[in-house]
Design an enzyme around this catalytic site. Sequence first.
Site, short mmCIF file in Angstrom:
data_model
loop_
_atom_site.label_atom_id
_atom_site.label_comp_id
_atom_site.label_asym_id
_atom_site.label_seq_id
_atom_site.Cartn_x
_atom_site.Cartn_y
_atom_site.Cartn_z
N ASP A 258 0.83 -1.21 0.00
CA ASP A 258 0.00 0.00 0.00
C ASP A 258 0.86 1.26 0.00
O ASP A 258 0.54 2.26 -0.65
CB ASP A 258 -0.87 0.05 1.26
CG ASP A 258 -1.94 -1.02 1.31
OD1 ASP A 258 -3.12 -0.67 1.44
OD2 ASP A 258 -1.60 -2.20 1.25
N GLN B 224 4.63 -8.96 1.67
CA GLN B 224 3.69 -8.52 0.64
C GLN B 224 4.50 -8.25 -0.61
O GLN B 224 5.73 -8.35 -0.60
CB GLN B 224 2.92 -7.27 1.10
CG GLN B 224 1.57 -7.58 1.71
CD GLN B 224 0.69 -6.35 1.87
OE1 GLN B 224 1.14 -5.21 1.86
NE2 GLN B 224 -0.61 -6.59 2.05
N GLY C 136 -1.26 -9.71 -1.61
CA GLY C 136 -2.05 -8.48 -1.60
C GLY C 136 -3.39 -8.65 -2.28
O GLY C 136 -4.31 -7.88 -2.02
N ASP D 254 -6.03 -10.48 -1.81
CA ASP D 254 -6.79 -11.38 -0.95
C ASP D 254 -8.24 -10.89 -0.86
O ASP D 254 -8.51 -9.97 -0.12
CB ASP D 254 -6.15 -11.51 0.43
CG ASP D 254 -5.71 -10.17 1.03
OD1 ASP D 254 -5.55 -9.18 0.30
OD2 ASP D 254 -5.53 -10.14 2.25
N GLU E 224 -11.42 2.24 -0.47
CA GLU E 224 -10.36 1.26 -0.71
C GLU E 224 -10.43 0.69 -2.11
O GLU E 224 -9.42 0.40 -2.74
CB GLU E 224 -10.51 0.15 0.33
CG GLU E 224 -9.60 -1.04 0.17
CD GLU E 224 -10.04 -2.22 1.02
OE1 GLU E 224 -9.18 -3.06 1.32
OE2 GLU E 224 -11.23 -2.30 1.37
#
Length: 521
Positions: A139, A186, A292, A294, A478
């Site tokens: 992120d 990640q 990432g 998921d 998001e």
Amino acid sequence: MYPLAEPSFTYGHTHISPEDLYGSLFQDVQNSSIFEDSKTFADAVPLQEPALIMEKYHQEKDRSGFDLAGFVNEYFRISAHILSTFEPDRSQSVTEHIEKLWPVLTRQPESQELGGSLIPLPEPYVVPGGRFREIYYWDSYFTMLGLKESGKTELIGHMINNFAYLIESFGFIPTANRTYYLSRSQPPFFSLMVKLYSEAGGKQILKKYLPHMQREYDYWMDAGDTKGDFSTHRRIVNLPDGNILNRYWDDKCTPRPESYIEDVELGHEAFTKYKAPPEDTCRHIRAAAESGWDFSSRWFADENDFATVHTTDILPVDLNCLMYFLEKTLAEAYQLEENTELHEAYETKAARRAGAIQTYFWDASKRYYMDYDFKKRDFTEAVTLAGAFPLFFKLASRPQARFVKAYIRLSFMKSGGLLTSKIKSGQQWDAPNGWAPLQWIVYKGLRNYDFHQIADELSAEWLGLIDKEFKHSGRMLEKYNVSDTNLIAGGGEYEIQEGFGWTNGVYLRMKNKKLLRTLEG
């Protein structure tokens, strides 16, 4: 089904995951569904020493009328969501809103919370928002794109220093600074962060973080004692032609503490339907979480059945493009150090990986980059935006790039931006959802090959969707529904989150690029 950890009460330098720290109490709370979100209790902070809490729990739990929820509320502090008290002003522009959000999303250095899962960091950092109250690895790169546009270069440096601190402490960057993430990472974007920071701080930045990039590379390339075709160890797979490529992995094979009941239930379903050992299912779930993505049908043998998740059987194209860039960045850093031997060694590694990416990920029949199932020794069926990563890293030939561009326009482009995949599986990294990081990867990849018209179309659609949603709700989300821009995105293990770090970052970067092209044009 899973071994019950004995509670451990070692403090100081040891970072203990809550399922190990609280043992039966943790399992009882998560299995009871006191909280809608399993992450809530994983993030809870004890109000007394964990050893005392466990002693009281064992004394009280079998008494008549025992109230588990009441016990938890008495002995733990539950953290609020980020932005729970922040009131947006919809009369502002999105850019003005984001500038006001940065301080709200910024956390200052913490002290150790006795028994809590948060790993303190030495410098300030930006969190995504909502339920995500910690620094998340991949992120943060996309968040940094926006911080750079906002002139917050110093904050970018703080965040990179925090990631360097995590590498120094644990040998890698975990998913986020929580103890329950210490078994997985990640997508490795650290080298891209360092390169971004070097645009302001100069090439010496590459030299400064060279030891950390090297250590991260060693983590991803840990080969153990593996030998032989398609042999594996942790995150590497040995290929018959002598190349080594990477996969996602997790060093644990138990239910994730932050999604405990969901993993228990899926493990049971996979065993009931397919006789898959629950430990294997949990490993695949955790590996998908490291990606990432998921979750996505990308990781399923049957695109509509989560119980067929088999992530560790898959060589992902995006991960290996990231590893290529890490090798190239290491080569450049060693050249700056005047270490000719290691410079040439990493140039060779990068060149070999570039060749392997063409060999194992380019599907000539589809004319698109695909993931590779090394157990089946064939491409997976999942056509996703991961196939655009070779354009972002300039690994595609011009003819390949044209084919990828055509595929993106035909299969992924919608009225609000780009789909993540074409499959409507109910998972959040599938249709109809679009995500900021992938919009940027594709946008920049298209620009790399001078496909400016389609890049401009993508930019206009994505920015327009964000503007529309902000005017409606005052929120930066998001993820977004890019197929029907009147609907909110769905799927996943939790409610849609707002904040939102990487959406803010990509919006500012893309908006400023659009303005610059307008001025130049």
